[in-house]
Enzyme design. Structure first.
Site: not given
Lengths: 106, 408
Positions: A29, A32
């Site tokens: 991700c 993230c």
């Protein structure tokens, strides 16, 4: 930040008294990873007010889905084991996370 | 809060912005990119990159974007992590204000803000975002391992992303509005998808609603031929229905946007605002790909460099001197120009200390010439104290020019 997983999630988050923030993330991700330094800075700043945890969803998929997390990044604040605030996807910005933390402390 | 000044400030660090940064920095302009996340833009969320020339296999979106960013930094470009909150292009200087409260001032701005996935505004879509509704296969694929998902959209991107998802999911059901066998995707991609055993197809149908209590449980489908509604249980809904430009924050900045929010540009990627250029997915263009975004970045950077040079030269030589300035607008392609330059030089040399002479090639300096309404060469113009006081097509004789110059 405390690394939580399927073994210690119950004790560290659901059974923990007070406020606990969990940063759901994964290696894949990109947003993230971009958030990591900012969340770590917040963890330092608000260390006395709440516990900061991170959870790798790839290794804890079932646990994540049980927490109704099906997209990243997701940041959830628990109070006495109950989910009280959550930010996901585009809403999960450093400014919004800090506002969410402040909202729970006051 | 700080005020930061640079030659070129680029808004957005996707392929367009990073390519522009590399070109601008390499041209020795002080160059800064403002990017709100990790550099790479939409390309960073694409796993398989097989249509960037030179990289048929083995290159991923994030890896390619790391190389773009490193390349730009190699030549001295700075990349700062911040988001532009508002822009003001109405004054002489271009001013950008950011979420962190800093102010950036630039001689030239390159808008490379890109686009983001379009949403459908279906009932349940917003509420279940991150709860099974996703717009990014690489971001969320892992959650859906061995689960069943539906995919909305049937263009190239939708079908390619669905095929990527079949590496994880139990099944990917494409909801397609067209008749059986018809997709918007190109033939090569369509044929590959039809051979993929994990891809399922529902034809002549649209998704009307996404249902679930805190997490996606099903979608309501409507067959557009029979008007019949059915409920299809699913664990996830991936939406790939095109993109929208991320230009909302530019409304009111002075920059012209079209009805859909894209920025119209010239072939040199100039916008309606002098010194503001637009590159990549956010502009009106035919093909939005990494390679076209990178090409835009190069064009915008070169155009910006030329703009800065042209403006600075004009300001220093024509607008700032205290003496009156005689400006000879000429063109190398006009014989009259070539005949007129020596005469102008003679007139100027006889007035040394009283008047300065500047020669401007109108072909290379079209913007400056146009600003003063000068379209043909040769044209002679007189400036004093930064203002145009008189302009006239080439007087018929050197003597006329003498009289004119003395009058000024």
């Amino acid at each position: 930040m405390i690394e939580v997983n399927k073994e210690n999630f119950e004790a560290e988050v659901l059974q923990a008294p007070g406020l606990v923030l969990v940063d759901y993330w994964s290696e894949k991700c990109e947003p993230c990873k971009a958030l990591v330094p900012e969340v770590e800075a917040l963890a330092e700043k608000y260390a006395s007010s709440m516990k900061f945890c991170k959870l790798n969803v790839l290794e804890n998929r079932r646990l994540s889905i049980s927490q109704k997390v099906l997209g990243l990044p997701t940041i959830i604040v628990y109070k006495n084991g109950e989910k009280v605030a959550e930010l996901t996807k585009d809403e999960a910005t450093a400014a919004n996370i800090e506002a969410m933390i402040k909202g729970q402390i006051e | 809060m700080a005020v930061i000044e640079r030659d070129v400030v680029i808004i957005g660090g996707g392929p367009a912005g990073l390519a522009a940064a590399m070109y601008a920095a390499r041209a020795k302009l002080s160059t800064l990119v403002i990017e709100k996340a990790n550099p790479g833009g939409q390309c960073r969320t694409t796993y398989s990159m097989e249509n960037y020339p030179g990289f048929a296999r083995g290159m991923t979106g994030p890896e390619l974007m790391d190389r773009f960013a490193d390349h730009a930094k190699e030549f001295g470009a700075e990349i700062v992590r911040d988001a532009v909150a508002s822009a003001d292009f109405t004054g002489d200087e271009h001013v950008l204000r950011t979420a962190k409260g800093d102010e950036y001032r630039a001689k030239a701005v390159i808008v490379a803000v890109g686009a983001e996935p379009r949403t459908l505004n279906l009932p349940g879509e917003h509420e279940l975002r991150g709860k099974g509704v996703s717009y990014c296969a690489t971001c969320d694929a892992d959650f859906f391992e061995d689960l069943d998902i539906v995919v909305i959209g049937n263009g190239d991107a939708a079908v390619e992303e669905a095929m990527y998802l079949t590496k994880f999911v139990n099944s990917a059901t494409m909801i397609v509005v067209h008749d059986e066998g018809v997709l918007d995707a190109t033939a090569i991609i369509r044929d590959r998808a039809f051979k993929n055993p994990k891809m399922k197809w529902v034809w002549n149908s649209v998704v009307e609603e996404i249902n679930g209590d805190g997490i996606v449980e099903s979608v309501t489908l409507r067959n557009i031929k029979t008007n019949e509604s059915t409920e299809l249980p699913t664990n996830g809904v991936f939406v790939f229905v095109g993109t929208v430009p991320k230009t909302d924050f530019l409304r009111g900045s002075g920059l012209e946007l079209d009805a859909r929010g894209y920025v119209p540009t010239t072939a040199q990627l100039e916008t309606n605002v002098p010194g503001v250029f637009c590159a990549g997915d956010a502009r009106v263009k035919y093909l939005r790909q990494v390679v076209t975004a990178a090409a835009d970045g190069a064009i915008a950077a070169v155009a910006a460099e030329k703009y800065i040079h042209e403006e600075e030269t004009f300001r220093e030589s024509v607008l700032e001197p205290e003496l009156p300035v005689m400006v000879a607008f000429w063109s190398p392609t006009s014989q009259a120009s070539l005949d007129f330059l020596p005469a102008v030089e003679r007139v100027a040399s006889r007035r040394q200390g009283q008047m300065e002479l500047v020669k401007i090639d109108i072909y290379k300096n079209q913007r400056v010439a146009k600003r003063y309404g000068i379209e043909t060469a040769p044209t002679i113009a007189f400036f004093r104290g930064g203002e145009l006081i008189e302009k006239a097509p080439w007087p018929t004789t050197e003597h006329d020019l003498e009289l004119e110059a003395d009058r000024i």
